[in-house]
Design a protein around this motif. Structure first.
Motif, PDB file in Angstrom:
ATOM      1  N   PRO A  77      -7.450   7.182   8.051  1.00  0.00           N
ATOM      2  CA  PRO A  77      -7.306   8.600   7.699  1.00  0.00           C
ATOM      3  C   PRO A  77      -6.013   8.882   6.930  1.00  0.00           C
ATOM      4  CG  PRO A  77      -8.077   8.385   9.948  1.00  0.00           C
ATOM      5  CD  PRO A  77      -7.758   6.999   9.487  1.00  0.00           C
ATOM      6  N   GLY A  78      -6.140   9.646   5.860  1.00  0.00           N
ATOM      7  CA  GLY A  78      -4.998   9.966   5.016  1.00  0.00           C
ATOM      8  C   GLY A  78      -4.921   9.130   3.759  1.00  0.00           C
ATOM      9  N   THR A  79      -5.795   8.136   3.600  1.00  0.00           N
ATOM     10  CA  THR A  79      -5.798   7.261   2.419  1.00  0.00           C
ATOM     11  C   THR A  79      -6.323   8.023   1.200  1.00  0.00           C
ATOM     12  OG1 THR A  79      -6.149   5.307   3.784  1.00  0.00           O
ATOM     13  CG2 THR A  79      -6.742   5.118   1.452  1.00  0.00           C
ATOM     14  N   ARG A  80      -5.687   7.785   0.032  1.00  0.00           N
ATOM     15  CA  ARG A  80      -6.150   8.383  -1.218  1.00  0.00           C
ATOM     16  C   ARG A  80      -6.449   7.283  -2.239  1.00  0.00           C
ATOM     17  NH1 ARG A  80      -2.482  10.881  -3.960  1.00  0.00           N
ATOM     18  NH2 ARG A  80      -0.652  10.445  -2.656  1.00  0.00           N
ATOM     19  N   TYR A  81      -7.562   7.442  -2.923  1.00  0.00           N
ATOM     20  CA  TYR A  81      -7.979   6.462  -3.941  1.00  0.00           C
ATOM     21  C   TYR A  81      -7.178   6.621  -5.225  1.00  0.00           C
ATOM     22  CZ  TYR A  81     -12.102   3.718  -2.591  1.00  0.00           C
ATOM     23  OH  TYR A  81     -12.945   2.785  -2.060  1.00  0.00           O
ATOM     24  N   ARG A  82      -6.852   5.485  -5.841  1.00  0.00           N
ATOM     25  CA  ARG A  82      -6.342   5.469  -7.218  1.00  0.00           C
ATOM     26  C   ARG A  82      -7.421   4.958  -8.167  1.00  0.00           C
ATOM     27  NH1 ARG A  82      -0.422   4.890  -7.659  1.00  0.00           N
ATOM     28  NH2 ARG A  82      -0.832   4.097  -9.745  1.00  0.00           N
ATOM     29  N   SER A  83      -8.084   3.861  -7.788  1.00  0.00           N
ATOM     30  CA  SER A  83      -9.148   3.304  -8.637  1.00  0.00           C
ATOM     31  C   SER A  83      -9.969   2.313  -7.823  1.00  0.00           C
ATOM     32  CB  SER A  83      -8.553   2.607  -9.869  1.00  0.00           C
ATOM     33  OG  SER A  83      -7.809   1.468  -9.472  1.00  0.00           O
ATOM     34  N   GLN A  84     -11.156   2.000  -8.362  1.00  0.00           N
ATOM     35  CA  GLN A  84     -11.991   0.965  -7.737  1.00  0.00           C
ATOM     36  C   GLN A  84     -12.915   0.371  -8.787  1.00  0.00           C
ATOM     37  OE1 GLN A  84     -13.702   1.318  -3.690  1.00  0.00           O
ATOM     38  NE2 GLN A  84     -15.708   1.120  -4.650  1.00  0.00           N
ATOM     39  N   SER A  85     -13.047  -0.945  -8.775  1.00  0.00           N
ATOM     40  CA  SER A  85     -14.044  -1.616  -9.629  1.00  0.00           C
ATOM     41  C   SER A  85     -14.951  -2.435  -8.717  1.00  0.00           C
ATOM     42  CB  SER A  85     -13.362  -2.530 -10.656  1.00  0.00           C
ATOM     43  OG  SER A  85     -12.614  -3.539 -10.004  1.00  0.00           O
ATOM     44  N   VAL A  86     -16.253  -2.450  -9.063  1.00  0.00           N
ATOM     45  CA  VAL A  86     -17.248  -3.112  -8.209  1.00  0.00           C
ATOM     46  C   VAL A  86     -18.165  -3.969  -9.065  1.00  0.00           C
ATOM     47  CG1 VAL A  86     -19.022  -2.791  -6.431  1.00  0.00           C
ATOM     48  CG2 VAL A  86     -17.213  -1.086  -6.687  1.00  0.00           C
ATOM     49  N   ARG A  87     -18.470  -5.177  -8.578  1.00  0.00           N
ATOM     50  CA  ARG A  87     -19.497  -6.035  -9.172  1.00  0.00           C
ATOM     51  C   ARG A  87     -20.652  -6.115  -8.188  1.00  0.00           C
ATOM     52  NH1 ARG A  87     -18.231 -11.216  -9.246  1.00  0.00           N
ATOM     53  NH2 ARG A  87     -19.806 -11.732 -10.821  1.00  0.00           N
ATOM     54  N   PHE A  88     -21.869  -5.777  -8.675  1.00  0.00           N
ATOM     55  CA  PHE A  88     -23.058  -5.800  -7.824  1.00  0.00           C
ATOM     56  C   PHE A  88     -23.808  -7.102  -8.071  1.00  0.00           C
ATOM     57  CE2 PHE A  88     -22.069  -1.368  -8.876  1.00  0.00           C
ATOM     58  CZ  PHE A  88     -21.825  -0.882  -7.596  1.00  0.00           C
ATOM     59  N   LEU A  89     -23.990  -7.886  -7.023  1.00  0.00           N
ATOM     60  CA  LEU A  89     -24.526  -9.237  -7.177  1.00  0.00           C
ATOM     61  C   LEU A  89     -25.955  -9.398  -6.673  1.00  0.00           C
ATOM     62  CD1 LEU A  89     -21.289 -11.068  -5.955  1.00  0.00           C
ATOM     63  CD2 LEU A  89     -21.990 -10.579  -8.307  1.00  0.00           C
ATOM     64  N   THR A  90     -26.307  -8.694  -5.609  1.00  0.00           N
ATOM     65  CA  THR A  90     -27.643  -8.813  -5.014  1.00  0.00           C
ATOM     66  C   THR A  90     -28.119  -7.421  -4.591  1.00  0.00           C
ATOM     67  OG1 THR A  90     -27.113 -11.002  -4.143  1.00  0.00           O
ATOM     68  CG2 THR A  90     -29.002  -9.881  -3.162  1.00  0.00           C
ATOM     69  N   PRO A  91     -29.360  -7.043  -4.868  1.00  0.00           N
ATOM     70  CA  PRO A  91     -29.830  -5.723  -4.450  1.00  0.00           C
ATOM     71  C   PRO A  91     -29.846  -5.582  -2.928  1.00  0.00           C
ATOM     72  CG  PRO A  91     -31.320  -6.712  -6.071  1.00  0.00           C
ATOM     73  CD  PRO A  91     -30.384  -7.789  -5.642  1.00  0.00           C
ATOM     74  N   ALA A  92     -29.608  -4.378  -2.461  1.00  0.00           N
ATOM     75  CA  ALA A  92     -29.749  -4.055  -1.037  1.00  0.00           C
ATOM     76  C   ALA A  92     -30.976  -3.171  -0.878  1.00  0.00           C
ATOM     77  CB  ALA A  92     -28.514  -3.332  -0.528  1.00  0.00           C
ATOM     78  N   ARG A  93     -31.806  -3.507   0.127  1.00  0.00           N
ATOM     79  CA  ARG A  93     -33.050  -2.769   0.341  1.00  0.00           C
ATOM     80  C   ARG A  93     -33.085  -2.206   1.758  1.00  0.00           C
ATOM     81  NH1 ARG A  93     -35.866  -4.125  -4.173  1.00  0.00           N
ATOM     82  NH2 ARG A  93     -35.513  -6.197  -5.068  1.00  0.00           N
ATOM     83  N   VAL A  94     -33.997  -1.274   1.967  1.00  0.00           N
ATOM     84  CA  VAL A  94     -34.128  -0.655   3.289  1.00  0.00           C
ATOM     85  C   VAL A  94     -34.319  -1.746   4.340  1.00  0.00           C
ATOM     86  CG1 VAL A  94     -35.591   0.810   4.734  1.00  0.00           C
ATOM     87  CG2 VAL A  94     -35.023   1.523   2.394  1.00  0.00           C
ATOM     88  N   GLY A  95     -33.547  -1.650   5.417  1.00  0.00           N
ATOM     89  CA  GLY A  95     -33.601  -2.644   6.486  1.00  0.00           C
ATOM     90  C   GLY A  95     -32.502  -3.666   6.417  1.00  0.00           C
ATOM     91  N   ASP A  96     -31.851  -3.804   5.258  1.00  0.00           N
ATOM     92  CA  ASP A  96     -30.730  -4.743   5.143  1.00  0.00           C
ATOM     93  C   ASP A  96     -29.536  -4.225   5.940  1.00  0.00           C
ATOM     94  OD1 ASP A  96     -32.096  -6.486   3.572  1.00  0.00           O
ATOM     95  OD2 ASP A  96     -31.130  -5.938   1.687  1.00  0.00           O
ATOM     96  N   THR A  97     -28.847  -5.133   6.611  1.00  0.00           N
ATOM     97  CA  THR A  97     -27.621  -4.801   7.343  1.00  0.00           C
ATOM     98  C   THR A  97     -26.444  -5.367   6.572  1.00  0.00           C
ATOM     99  OG1 THR A  97     -28.749  -4.797   9.479  1.00  0.00           O
ATOM    100  CG2 THR A  97     -26.363  -5.081   9.509  1.00  0.00           C
ATOM    101  N   LEU A  98     -25.568  -4.489   6.123  1.00  0.00           N
ATOM    102  CA  LEU A  98     -24.445  -4.880   5.277  1.00  0.00           C
ATOM    103  C   LEU A  98     -23.140  -4.808   6.067  1.00  0.00           C
ATOM    104  CD1 LEU A  98     -25.344  -2.977   1.977  1.00  0.00           C
ATOM    105  CD2 LEU A  98     -26.087  -5.229   2.747  1.00  0.00           C
TER     106      LEU A  98
END
Length: 472
Positions: free
Chosen positions: A80-101
């Motif tokens: 709590p209290g954290t503020r974002y400056r930036s974020q970059s994301v690479r998506f490698l595998t699709p997530a589908r309903v029922g997947d636990t991440l």
């Protein structure tokens, strides 16, 4: 999900290599709620919306997965209290309903001005990396503790319970149905939609010119639909009942006439559709906050029922519940309190009805009462009051003291709690769809499905709803 208690770690307390994780299972509701929040209606992200003939399950939007990193950073580390400056994301595998991440963030670099760079990784239950991220955040400089970080409860209304009833009718033959006086757009559209869904074979009973005018004004096609001519609404009600006696109809649907007109013909001692059991009405409600259908009875026919009438009302509702797949319905006989008080007659009737069920005078369900509304449908309320019962907190049928209480309860659930409502008249020789002129086409379809399933149960003693045991 967000922890109920969240405590942060300040910039000075975090060391390179510190990490935190959260685990979440993707549900169909998550995808729908994200679509509402983001406005992203891409059909590949919505269950059942991929397109005709496309059986591929929906995939999670990339930004939903990206938000998982935000969740760990905002709830766990730094917290709590954290503020974002930036974020970059690479998506490698699709997530589908029922997947636990499982999403993990690890402190990689500490910069000036309380800035920390984190590496992130989301892995599914098969060990596959779904996404990798790098986030730059401003860590809090002071301790923040949230004693209750739980979010408000959300109820997503999918209308799936009525969809399941309609789907269960697919293998059954459409029921020939006398539609009494369908002389306006809504009632005529409801009958024709039910015919299109192969729930009924409508026989339209009323003045042909008025029925045809209603069809023309709403763009409805009457091709192939039988019309039985009558001069006015009273005659339409009487003729609809006659069609049942002639074995041309095996159900009746109310059109654009008053309920009293139709019911007067149904309850006639000579020529009506009476049986040995008292006729009653049941609302079947799909409330968003409940995981099962709820039946409220009687809210439309019996104004101030006596004890034996209530016994018939209860039995009728149990039969309907079994017809729609509830093998052993739990019946709460309602009062203002959960103890017997001679000054409150409904509490005495409730206790007697419960004992009648124990003695086999009411069969097929578990009956208990008196129960108040809270401890009838809420298990915590029942436990708080020390009520030991198989029904309390789990009721699927609510038997109300009188029509006024039932009508107010059903309409409160419909208009305040946003429940979908369908209804059926029970205890007559055939099911009667007593729809309201305010009902939309969907409600009329659901009422037609109830009639089909009830008729099937009447004639076979078996529920047609898959995966149930509604044997008589």
């Amino acid at each position: 999900m967000t922890p109920r208690r969240a405590v942060n770690r300040t910039y000075d307390e975090i060391a390179i290599g510190d990490s935190a994780s959260e685990t979440r299972t993707l549900t169909a509701d998550d995808l729908v709620l994200f679509a509402h929040a983001s406005g992203n209606l891409n059909p590949i992200h919505l269950p059942g919306r991929q397109g005709e003939g496309d059986d591929e399950p929906a995939v999670a939007p990339g930004m939903w997965i990206a938000a998982l990193f935000s969740s760990v950073l905002g709830n766990r580390l730094p917290g709590p209290g954290t503020r974002y400056r930036s974020q970059s994301v690479r998506f490698l595998t699709p997530a589908r309903v029922g997947d636990t991440l499982t999403t993990t963030v690890t402190a990689k670099l500490k910069l000036a001005d309380s800035v920390i760079v984190f590496d992130g990784r989301a892995v599914n239950q098969r060990g596959e990396v779904v996404a990798e991220a790098e986030a730059e955040v401003v860590a809090p400089a002071r301790r923040v503790t949230l004693e209750d970080a739980a979010l408000p409860r959300l109820a997503l209304h999918r209308q799936a319970k009525f969809d399941a009833l309609i789907a269960a009718c697919a293998p059954l033959a459409p029921v020939p149905t006398a539609v009494a006086h369908p002389c306006d757009g809504p009632s005529l559209a409801g009958a024709l939609e039910a015919a299109k869904a192969k729930l009924i074979v409508p026989i339209l009973v009323g003045p042909p010119a008025r029925i045809e005018a209603a069809a023309a004004s709403t763009g409805l096609d009457l091709s192939g639909i039988e019309i039985v001519a009558t001069p006015h609404s009273h005659a339409s009600a009487a003729r609809a009942v006659e069609l049942v006696h002639e074995d041309r109809a095996r159900a009746v649907m109310k059109g654009a006439l008053h309920s009293d007109e139709l019911l007067a013909e149904i309850v006639k001692r000579e020529g009506g559709l009476r049986t040995k059991r008292r006729i009653s009405h049941a609302f079947v409600l799909d409330a968003p906050v409940l995981d099962h259908l709820l039946i409220v009875t009687d809210a439309a026919i019996n104004i101030l029922p006596d004890l034996m009438t209530k016994a018939d009302i209860t039995q009728n509702a149990i039969d309907l519940a079994r017809a729609i797949g509830i093998a052993k319905p739990k019946v709460a006989v309602m009062s203002a309190i959960e103890t017997v008080n001679p000054s409150i007659p409904s509490s005495v009737d409730a206790a007697v009805l419960s004992k009648m069920a124990d003695r086999g005078q009411i069969t097929g369900g578990l009956v208990d009462g008196p129960l108040a509304m809270d401890n009838a449908i809420d298990l915590d309320a029942a436990r708080t009051k020390g009520i030991t019962s198989l029904v309390a907190g789990r009721a699927e049928i609510l038997v109300v003291p009188n029509l006024e209480a039932g009508n107010m309860l059903a309409k409160n659930l419909t208009f305040v709690a946003q429940a979908d409502a369908a209804g059926l008249v029970l205890g007559a020789a055939v099911p009667v769809m007593l729809t309201s002129r305010a009902d939309d086409v969907r409600a009329r379809l659901a009422s037609a499905a109830l009639a089909v399933l009830y008729r099937h149960w009447q004639t076979t003693g078996v529920s047609a709803v898959p995966g149930t045991d509604g044997t008589a």
